[in-house]
Structures are given as structure tokens and as C-alpha cells.
Design a protein around this motif. Structure first.
Motif, PDB file in Angstrom:
ATOM      1  N   GLN A 252       0.825  -1.198   0.000  1.00 62.99           N
ATOM      2  CA  GLN A 252       0.000   0.000   0.000  1.00 62.99           C
ATOM      3  C   GLN A 252       0.864   1.254   0.000  1.00 62.99           C
ATOM      4  OE1 GLN A 252      -2.444  -0.597   3.564  1.00 62.99           O
ATOM      5  NE2 GLN A 252      -4.209  -0.957   2.233  1.00 62.99           N
ATOM      6  N   ARG A 253       0.334   2.283  -0.648  1.00 66.02           N
ATOM      7  CA  ARG A 253       0.983   3.587  -0.606  1.00 66.02           C
ATOM      8  C   ARG A 253       0.859   4.148   0.812  1.00 66.02           C
ATOM      9  NH1 ARG A 253      -2.156   7.097  -4.573  1.00 66.02           N
ATOM     10  NH2 ARG A 253      -0.639   8.655  -3.832  1.00 66.02           N
ATOM     11  N   PRO A 254       1.769   5.047   1.204  1.00 69.03           N
ATOM     12  CA  PRO A 254       1.706   5.636   2.549  1.00 69.03           C
ATOM     13  C   PRO A 254       0.343   6.224   2.881  1.00 69.03           C
ATOM     14  CG  PRO A 254       3.778   6.183   1.517  1.00 69.03           C
ATOM     15  CD  PRO A 254       2.963   5.499   0.461  1.00 69.03           C
TER      16      PRO A 254
ATOM     17  N   VAL B 207      -2.058   5.071   6.081  1.00 67.93           N
ATOM     18  CA  VAL B 207      -2.569   6.009   7.083  1.00 67.93           C
ATOM     19  C   VAL B 207      -4.100   5.951   7.124  1.00 67.93           C
ATOM     20  CG1 VAL B 207      -2.786   8.441   7.715  1.00 67.93           C
ATOM     21  CG2 VAL B 207      -0.587   7.553   6.902  1.00 67.93           C
ATOM     22  N   GLU B 208      -4.724   6.002   5.963  1.00 70.17           N
ATOM     23  CA  GLU B 208      -6.183   5.983   5.876  1.00 70.17           C
ATOM     24  C   GLU B 208      -6.741   4.694   6.481  1.00 70.17           C
ATOM     25  OE1 GLU B 208      -9.691   5.967   2.459  1.00 70.17           O
ATOM     26  OE2 GLU B 208      -7.661   6.639   1.944  1.00 70.17           O
ATOM     27  N   ALA B 209      -6.121   3.559   6.158  1.00 74.07           N
ATOM     28  CA  ALA B 209      -6.607   2.273   6.650  1.00 74.07           C
ATOM     29  C   ALA B 209      -6.531   2.197   8.170  1.00 74.07           C
ATOM     30  CB  ALA B 209      -5.800   1.140   6.023  1.00 74.07           C
ATOM     31  N   GLN B 210      -5.448   2.694   8.745  1.00 73.26           N
ATOM     32  CA  GLN B 210      -5.297   2.624  10.201  1.00 73.26           C
ATOM     33  C   GLN B 210      -6.269   3.557  10.921  1.00 73.26           C
ATOM     34  OE1 GLN B 210      -1.292   2.185  11.971  1.00 73.26           O
ATOM     35  NE2 GLN B 210      -0.495   2.359   9.872  1.00 73.26           N
ATOM     36  N   LEU B 211      -6.440   4.756  10.378  1.00 75.65           N
ATOM     37  CA  LEU B 211      -7.391   5.689  10.983  1.00 75.65           C
ATOM     38  C   LEU B 211      -8.819   5.156  10.866  1.00 75.65           C
ATOM     39  CD1 LEU B 211      -5.986   9.143   9.809  1.00 75.65           C
ATOM     40  CD2 LEU B 211      -5.988   8.226  12.139  1.00 75.65           C
TER      41      LEU B 211
ATOM     42  N   LEU C 115       0.024  13.918  13.542  1.00 73.58           N
ATOM     43  CA  LEU C 115      -0.218  12.687  12.791  1.00 73.58           C
ATOM     44  C   LEU C 115       0.962  12.346  11.870  1.00 73.58           C
ATOM     45  CD1 LEU C 115      -3.990  13.122  11.859  1.00 73.58           C
ATOM     46  CD2 LEU C 115      -3.032  11.467  13.463  1.00 73.58           C
ATOM     47  N   SER C 116       1.541  13.363  11.257  1.00 75.76           N
ATOM     48  CA  SER C 116       2.679  13.110  10.361  1.00 75.76           C
ATOM     49  C   SER C 116       3.861  12.546  11.138  1.00 75.76           C
ATOM     50  CB  SER C 116       3.075  14.389   9.625  1.00 75.76           C
ATOM     51  OG  SER C 116       3.626  15.348  10.512  1.00 75.76           O
ATOM     52  N   GLN C 117       4.069  13.023  12.357  1.00 76.92           N
ATOM     53  CA  GLN C 117       5.148  12.494  13.195  1.00 76.92           C
ATOM     54  C   GLN C 117       4.819  11.075  13.669  1.00 76.92           C
ATOM     55  OE1 GLN C 117       5.627  15.538  16.280  1.00 76.92           O
ATOM     56  NE2 GLN C 117       7.499  16.226  15.256  1.00 76.92           N
ATOM     57  N   THR C 118       3.550  10.840  14.011  1.00 74.64           N
ATOM     58  CA  THR C 118       3.134   9.520  14.494  1.00 74.64           C
ATOM     59  C   THR C 118       3.306   8.453  13.416  1.00 74.64           C
ATOM     60  OG1 THR C 118       1.522  10.519  15.997  1.00 74.64           O
ATOM     61  CG2 THR C 118       1.222   8.187  15.452  1.00 74.64           C
ATOM     62  N   PHE C 119       2.883   8.789  12.188  1.00 76.40           N
ATOM     63  CA  PHE C 119       2.936   7.815  11.101  1.00 76.40           C
ATOM     64  C   PHE C 119       4.270   7.844  10.345  1.00 76.40           C
ATOM     65  CE2 PHE C 119      -1.711   8.168  11.580  1.00 76.40           C
ATOM     66  CZ  PHE C 119      -2.069   6.830  11.567  1.00 76.40           C
ATOM     67  N   GLY C 120       5.075   8.865  10.575  1.00 72.60           N
ATOM     68  CA  GLY C 120       6.344   8.964   9.885  1.00 72.60           C
ATOM     69  C   GLY C 120       6.201   9.264   8.413  1.00 72.60           C
ATOM     70  N   VAL C 121       5.196  10.090   8.077  1.00 73.03           N
ATOM     71  CA  VAL C 121       4.968  10.473   6.677  1.00 73.03           C
ATOM     72  C   VAL C 121       4.829  11.995   6.607  1.00 73.03           C
ATOM     73  CG1 VAL C 121       3.847   8.278   6.100  1.00 73.03           C
ATOM     74  CG2 VAL C 121       2.460  10.218   6.920  1.00 73.03           C
ATOM     75  N   SER C 122       4.760  12.502   5.392  1.00 75.21           N
ATOM     76  CA  SER C 122       4.648  13.944   5.210  1.00 75.21           C
ATOM     77  C   SER C 122       3.248  14.443   5.567  1.00 75.21           C
ATOM     78  CB  SER C 122       4.960  14.321   3.767  1.00 75.21           C
ATOM     79  OG  SER C 122       3.939  13.853   2.904  1.00 75.21           O
ATOM     80  N   ARG C 123       3.138  15.740   5.821  1.00 72.62           N
ATOM     81  CA  ARG C 123       1.833  16.328   6.112  1.00 72.62           C
ATOM     82  C   ARG C 123       0.926  16.263   4.888  1.00 72.62           C
ATOM     83  NH1 ARG C 123       2.422  21.870   9.516  1.00 72.62           N
ATOM     84  NH2 ARG C 123       0.146  21.654   9.371  1.00 72.62           N
ATOM     85  N   ALA C 124       1.523  16.299   3.686  1.00 74.55           N
ATOM     86  CA  ALA C 124       0.724  16.183   2.460  1.00 74.55           C
ATOM     87  C   ALA C 124       0.057  14.812   2.402  1.00 74.55           C
ATOM     88  CB  ALA C 124       1.610  16.392   1.237  1.00 74.55           C
TER      89      ALA C 124
ATOM     90  N   ILE D 180      -0.721  12.930   5.028  1.00 70.39           N
ATOM     91  CA  ILE D 180      -1.779  12.962   6.046  1.00 70.39           C
ATOM     92  C   ILE D 180      -2.999  13.691   5.508  1.00 70.39           C
ATOM     93  CG2 ILE D 180      -2.431  13.903   8.295  1.00 70.39           C
ATOM     94  CD1 ILE D 180      -0.610  11.476   8.492  1.00 70.39           C
ATOM     95  N   ARG D 181      -2.756  14.800   4.817  1.00 67.81           N
ATOM     96  CA  ARG D 181      -3.857  15.613   4.289  1.00 67.81           C
ATOM     97  C   ARG D 181      -4.690  14.815   3.280  1.00 67.81           C
ATOM     98  NH1 ARG D 181      -0.825  19.644   2.743  1.00 67.81           N
ATOM     99  NH2 ARG D 181      -0.603  20.385   4.881  1.00 67.81           N
ATOM    100  N   GLU D 182      -4.026  14.033   2.443  1.00 70.62           N
ATOM    101  CA  GLU D 182      -4.742  13.209   1.455  1.00 70.62           C
ATOM    102  C   GLU D 182      -5.600  12.166   2.153  1.00 70.62           C
ATOM    103  OE1 GLU D 182      -2.192  11.397  -1.380  1.00 70.62           O
ATOM    104  OE2 GLU D 182      -1.208  13.265  -1.974  1.00 70.62           O
ATOM    105  N   ALA D 183      -5.051  11.513   3.179  1.00 70.18           N
ATOM    106  CA  ALA D 183      -5.803  10.491   3.902  1.00 70.18           C
ATOM    107  C   ALA D 183      -7.012  11.096   4.613  1.00 70.18           C
ATOM    108  CB  ALA D 183      -4.890   9.794   4.907  1.00 70.18           C
ATOM    109  N   LEU D 184      -6.827  12.252   5.228  1.00 74.17           N
ATOM    110  CA  LEU D 184      -7.926  12.908   5.943  1.00 74.17           C
ATOM    111  C   LEU D 184      -9.016  13.366   4.976  1.00 74.17           C
ATOM    112  CD1 LEU D 184      -5.994  15.051   8.599  1.00 74.17           C
ATOM    113  CD2 LEU D 184      -6.983  12.757   8.833  1.00 74.17           C
TER     114      LEU D 184
END
Length: 253
Positions: free
Chosen positions: A15-17, A21-25, A46-55, A57-61
Motif C-alpha cells: 500500500q501507498r503511505p 494512514v487511511e486504513a489505520q485511521l 499525525l505526520s510524526q506519528t505515522f512517519g509520513v509527510s503532512r501532504a 496525512i492531508r490526502e488520507a484525511l
């Protein structure tokens, strides 16, 4: 067969990052780890928790928001967890319908036809499946309608509550969601000029429909609902959405 492994494993797509993120949330919302009404941590957290960029996180949200699992109510900052039952479906349908109505591509005639498709069967099912709680709610709404006047701003809300309660009584949560979305967004009564005649007749129809549901007569319930919607449509066609200034009148007791 020779060369084949008997181990119970299979390939899992990577899965893509954003998907991870989306699946876990989503899992956390569905299993209650993130409770309804709780505020989601900030994008930075969230970006620090998942170790991914804020962009990412924004896509998943954004995807979870479009799916009705997250929302940003009013002017409140941040995203909040929404319910994941049939009420969430009503919100999603309502949002989509609102966008269509904003474009001006839906006519009152289409709303009328859609109401027939939804609400006539909902009346039949309500007569078959209603509970004592449903009957008490419908009776309470009718009592409120009879105590007001046709030009009261609350009339539209009371009408919507009555029709939504009939749909709830059907026992079909998907049907109930669509009826709720229709009344929440399209406000069908807005297409009808409310006058003294309509006020009295509409409440009389609601009383008649209540009786058929109480008596568990599905055929009669369908007929009364159909006649009620037909009356509203004919009244709208005859008077238009606007008309003379309203005159206060007490609805029938």
C-alpha cells in the motif's frame, strides 16, 4: 505439487503511505479506538506519528472526510470523528445532493418523482414494522402541527420530522437515510406555497397516514402517502412557490 509451498501465506499488495494512514485511521474509528465526537490530532502530530509527510496525512484525511467518517463542524478548527451508522450515510447523501441543488440542475418535478419512489414504499413498510416508540413520535409531531399556524417557520421542520419518522418506522435504515437526506437538503415543502388550505389538508393527511400505520394497513398507508404527495405536487403547480402574503391560521385540532 512438487515445488509448491504448503505454508498458509499469500502475497499482500503493497500500500501507498496515504492508504496505510487511511486504513489505520479508518480501523480506529470503526473499532471505537477513536470515539464519535472526538477531535483528531493535528496534521503535524499525525505526520510524526505515522512517519509520513503532512501532504500524505492531508490526502488520507480528505478521503475519510469524503467518506463521512470525519467532519469539520461549523467554524470549529480541526476534524472530528462522526458516527458510522446509517446517519453517516444520510450526511454523505445530503452533501452530494446539496452540491447538485447548488448547480440548479434539479427541478421540483424531479424532487416530486424522487419522493414518490422513496416515501410511498416507506409508508407501506412503516405500517408493517412500526414500533410503539415510532407511533409515539409520530403522534407527538402531529400534536405540534395541530398547535401551530401554517405560516410558522417551524411548519417545514415539523413536516420533515414527520416524513423522516415514517421512514424510520420502516425499519430500513438505508431508506431512512435517503429520506432524511432529501428533507435535510432539498426541503421539498419549499417548492409549495403554504396557505390555509394546504396547512389544514396536509395535517389531515398526516393524521390519516398515522392511523393507517397504527392499524398496520400497508395498502392504505401507501394510498394515503401517494395522495398526500400528489396533493402537494398539484398545489405547487397551481400556486407556484410564491404567492400572496400568508395569513395566520390555527391548524385543525
Amino acid at each position: 505439487m512438487p515445488g509448491q509451498s504448503s505454508l498458509p501465506f499469500s502475497a499482500v499488495p503493497v500500500q501507498r503511505p496515504r492508504q496505510q494512514v487511511e486504513a489505520q485511521l479508518k480501523r480506529a474509528i470503526l473499532d471505537g479506538s477513536l470515539a464519535e465526537g472526538s477531535r483528531l490530532p493535528s496534521e503535524h502530530t499525525l505526520s510524526q506519528t505515522f512517519g509520513v509527510s503532512r501532504a500524505t496525512i492531508r490526502e488520507a484525511l480528505r478521503s475519510l472526510t469524503e467518506g463521512g467518517l470525519l467532519a469539520k463542524p461549523g467554524t470549529t478548527s480541526g476534524l472530528y470523528v462522526q458516527s458510522v451508522d446509517h446517519r453517516a450515510l444520510a450526511r454523505v447523501v445530503s452533501d452530494r445532493l446539496s452540491n447538485i441543488l447548488d448547480l440548479g440542475s434539479v427541478t421540483p418535478e424531479e424532487v416530486h418523482a424522487f419522493r414518490d419512489l422513496l416515501e410511498v414504499p416507506s409508508a407501506r413498510m412503516a405500517a408493517l414494522h412500526r414500533s410503539d416508540t415510532n407511533l409515539a413520535s409520530l403522534r407527538g409531531i402531529i400534536d405540534e402541527e395541530r398547535a401551530t399556524t401554517f405560516d410558522d417557520p417551524a411548519v417545514t421542520e415539523l413536516n420533515a420530522r414527520f416524513h423522516c419518522e415514517v421512514a424510520d418506522a420502516s425499519g430500513n435504515r438505508v431508506l431512512s437515510s435517503f429520506v432524511s437526506a432529501l428533507h435535510r437538503t432539498a426541503h421539498p415543502l419549499a417548492f409549495v406555497h403554504t396557505d390555509e388550505e394546504l396547512g389544514r389538508t396536509a395535517v389531515a393527511h398526516h393524521i390519516a397516514l398515522f392511523k393507517t400505520i397504527e392499524q398496520q394497513d400497508p395498502t392504505a398507508a401507501m394510498r394515503v402517502m401517494h395522495d398526500h404527495l400528489e396533493y402537494l405536487h398539484e398545489h405547487a403547480s397551481a400556486t407556484g412557490a410564491t404567492g400572496a402574503a400568508p395569513v395566520a391560521v390555527t391548524l385543525p385540532r
